[in-house]
Design a protein around this motif. Structure first.
Motif, PDB file in Angstrom:
ATOM      1  N   LEU A   1      34.955  34.515  81.632  1.00  0.00           N
ATOM      2  CA  LEU A   1      34.729  34.160  80.234  1.00  0.00           C
ATOM      3  C   LEU A   1      33.274  33.758  79.994  1.00  0.00           C
ATOM      4  CD1 LEU A   1      37.911  32.011  79.473  1.00  0.00           C
ATOM      5  CD2 LEU A   1      37.555  34.454  79.113  1.00  0.00           C
ATOM      6  N   PRO A   2      32.726  34.110  78.831  1.00  0.00           N
ATOM      7  CA  PRO A   2      31.367  33.670  78.499  1.00  0.00           C
ATOM      8  C   PRO A   2      31.339  32.179  78.173  1.00  0.00           C
ATOM      9  CG  PRO A   2      32.325  34.887  76.672  1.00  0.00           C
ATOM     10  CD  PRO A   2      33.290  34.998  77.810  1.00  0.00           C
TER      11      PRO A   2
ATOM     12  N   ASN B   1      33.254  26.821  77.442  1.00  0.00           N
ATOM     13  CA  ASN B   1      33.344  28.261  77.211  1.00  0.00           C
ATOM     14  C   ASN B   1      34.178  28.560  75.977  1.00  0.00           C
ATOM     15  OD1 ASN B   1      36.285  28.609  78.271  1.00  0.00           O
ATOM     16  ND2 ASN B   1      35.242  27.466  79.880  1.00  0.00           N
ATOM     17  N   VAL B   2      34.503  29.828  75.778  1.00  0.00           N
ATOM     18  CA  VAL B   2      35.216  30.240  74.563  1.00  0.00           C
ATOM     19  C   VAL B   2      36.605  29.618  74.458  1.00  0.00           C
ATOM     20  CG1 VAL B   2      33.982  32.416  74.309  1.00  0.00           C
ATOM     21  CG2 VAL B   2      36.041  32.326  75.721  1.00  0.00           C
ATOM     22  N   THR B   3      37.113  29.033  75.537  1.00  0.00           N
ATOM     23  CA  THR B   3      38.411  28.365  75.486  1.00  0.00           C
ATOM     24  C   THR B   3      38.403  27.241  74.458  1.00  0.00           C
ATOM     25  OG1 THR B   3      38.615  28.797  77.851  1.00  0.00           O
ATOM     26  CG2 THR B   3      40.207  27.297  76.897  1.00  0.00           C
TER      27      THR B   3
ATOM     28  N   PHE C   1      22.730  25.403  73.354  1.00  0.00           N
ATOM     29  CA  PHE C   1      22.981  25.251  74.793  1.00  0.00           C
ATOM     30  C   PHE C   1      22.061  26.213  75.548  1.00  0.00           C
ATOM     31  CE2 PHE C   1      26.856  24.139  72.528  1.00  0.00           C
ATOM     32  CZ  PHE C   1      27.147  22.891  73.058  1.00  0.00           C
ATOM     33  N   THR C   2      20.864  25.735  75.831  1.00  0.00           N
ATOM     34  CA  THR C   2      19.860  26.609  76.441  1.00  0.00           C
ATOM     35  C   THR C   2      20.010  26.720  77.952  1.00  0.00           C
ATOM     36  OG1 THR C   2      18.360  24.699  76.503  1.00  0.00           O
ATOM     37  CG2 THR C   2      18.178  26.190  74.609  1.00  0.00           C
ATOM     38  N   SER C   3      20.736  25.795  78.582  1.00  0.00           N
ATOM     39  CA  SER C   3      20.991  25.874  80.026  1.00  0.00           C
ATOM     40  C   SER C   3      22.476  26.146  80.259  1.00  0.00           C
ATOM     41  CB  SER C   3      20.577  24.572  80.721  1.00  0.00           C
ATOM     42  OG  SER C   3      21.287  23.469  80.192  1.00  0.00           O
ATOM     43  N   ASN C   4      22.814  26.483  81.478  1.00  0.00           N
ATOM     44  CA  ASN C   4      24.193  26.840  81.808  1.00  0.00           C
ATOM     45  C   ASN C   4      25.109  25.624  81.703  1.00  0.00           C
ATOM     46  OD1 ASN C   4      26.214  28.630  82.617  1.00  0.00           O
ATOM     47  ND2 ASN C   4      26.056  27.946  84.732  1.00  0.00           N
TER      48      ASN C   4
ATOM     49  N   GLU D   1      26.055  31.486  76.531  1.00  0.00           N
ATOM     50  CA  GLU D   1      25.985  32.946  76.542  1.00  0.00           C
ATOM     51  C   GLU D   1      26.446  33.560  75.221  1.00  0.00           C
ATOM     52  OE1 GLU D   1      26.882  33.627  81.315  1.00  0.00           O
ATOM     53  OE2 GLU D   1      28.541  33.628  79.883  1.00  0.00           O
ATOM     54  N   ILE D   2      26.837  32.727  74.259  1.00  0.00           N
ATOM     55  CA  ILE D   2      27.325  33.210  72.969  1.00  0.00           C
ATOM     56  C   ILE D   2      26.185  33.158  71.961  1.00  0.00           C
ATOM     57  CG2 ILE D   2      28.994  32.835  71.112  1.00  0.00           C
ATOM     58  CD1 ILE D   2      30.804  31.493  73.160  1.00  0.00           C
ATOM     59  N   PRO D   3      25.899  34.259  71.272  1.00  0.00           N
ATOM     60  CA  PRO D   3      24.815  34.263  70.282  1.00  0.00           C
ATOM     61  C   PRO D   3      25.000  33.165  69.241  1.00  0.00           C
ATOM     62  CG  PRO D   3      25.578  36.498  70.704  1.00  0.00           C
ATOM     63  CD  PRO D   3      26.525  35.583  71.427  1.00  0.00           C
TER      64      PRO D   3
END
Length: 368
Positions: free
Chosen positions: A182-183, A202-204, A195-198, A187-189
């Protein structure tokens, strides 16, 4: 004695309960020779004052939303589902099987399939205690607690002897294929501007919020929800109205177990990207506190889940940057549960007495 106004019951009682829990927690921190203000500062800065902290807070909150909603649905049927932990673990098994053995072309389809599998596995695990309650009279609290331990044992067996890849030492499945990952929010536009860092969120998160809306619609806008709430208020009256106790117990617990199982898409599919031994990480039990504090209403559950997400991430920051042990977050959680659950009646009675004093004062002035 008149009752509390609705706004006071919904907002003021939880707020005062939180304040009391914070005061006691501060005294505990003082007792171990640490600074409560420093602890609060570290928790706030590490969980809500930057995007990285929010990423972890929202990640934890996503899990707690699912388990809190699971407890809420069962509670409205006068059922206390303590088995969210085991149902979430079996939901993780469903996620792992769906992700490892079905060749998904894209993560969106993998998410749909994994969420369905998680809900089905969680519901199936909740169905057994539900049937024992409905047909045999076995208390749902006892059976769901027992099934938590059975779920843990089943999962350990499967991870060690069945699903563990050859040559791997730790009890876990293989990593999921890239198409089943999952992104995260970074990672979501649009969200990647914040959220510039990991981050693990997530999409959950959006699915959890969507399920809160679904639960609200179910309980307050459908005939089934009305039947669930009517049965929870009075089984005798529900029977008289033609509502089947067996059907309500089974349906409410199936929905509850399905919601708890869906928690696994957050940490199994979204964060770990494989099934681990302790995949639920206590979220099933935290869901009970979330539901209690949220007054068993979806909006309250979302807000309470955010609070416990803050406590989890803030507690981790305490362990990293201060001498206060990370276990302190467990103490704070316990105090929140104590005051919002066990001592909730005490706070409500105190506020009712205060409000009645004001009402009596106004009545005397009006009479004069």
């Amino acid at each position: 004695m008149e009752r509390l106004p609705k706004w006071a019951d919904v907002a003021l009682v939880p707020l005062i309960s939180l304040l009391l829990a914070a005061i006691i927690a501060a005294l505990v921190i003082l007792a171990i020779g640490q600074d409560p203000w420093e602890a609060l500062t570290v928790m706030v800065q590490g969980s809500v004052m930057n995007a990285y902290g929010w990423g972890y807070t929202l990640y934890y909150a996503s899990s707690f939303m699912f388990t809190g909603l699971a407890v809420t649905v069962a509670f409205h049927a006068s059922l206390f589902n303590i088995g969210g932990e085991g149902q979430a673990q079996l939901g993780g098994l469903g996620v792992a099987l769906a992700c490892l053995f079905i060749p998904w072309p894209h993560w969106t389809l993998a998410l749909l399939g994994a969420a369905t599998a998680a809900a089905l596995f969680g519901a199936a695990w909740a169905a057994i205690p539900a049937y024992l309650q409905a047909r045999r009279g076995s208390h749902i609290v006892i059976t769901t607690i027992m099934f938590n331990y059975i779920a843990a044992a089943v999962l350990i067996f499967l991870l060690v002897d069945v699903l563990r890849p050859d040559g791997q030492m730790d009890p876990a499945t293989a990593r999921f294929p890239e198409a089943a990952q999952l992104p995260t929010l970074n990672e979501i536009p649009g969200f990647n501007l914040i959220f510039t860092s990991n981050v693990p969120a997530n999409v959950t998160l959006f699915i959890a919020l969507g399920m809160a809306v679904v639960v609200w619609l179910l309980l307050w806008r459908t005939r089934l929800g009305y039947a669930i709430r009517a049965f929870g208020k009075s089984e005798a009256a529900a029977r008289y109205a033609g509502i089947s106790p067996f059907a309500i117990i089974m349906v409410a617990m199936l929905i509850s177990g399905g919601l708890a199982g869906m928690m696994a898409i957050n940490n199994v599919m979204g964060e770990a990207e494989r099934l681990l031994q302790n995949s639920a990480s206590g979220a099933g039990f935290i869901g009970i506190a979330v539901a209690l504090m949220g007054r068993n209403h979806p909006v309250g559950v979302v807000l309470a889940a955010l609070l416990f997400g803050f406590l989890f991430q803030g507690g981790a920051e305490l362990g990293l940057w201060t001498k206060i042990p990370i276990e302190m977050r467990t103490v704070v959680q316990g105090l929140v549960i104590l005051f919002t659950g066990a001592l909730d009646v005490m706070v409500r009675m105190l506020l009712t007495w205060i409000f009645n004093l004001f009402r009596a004062g106004r009545a005397v002035k009006g009479a004069a």
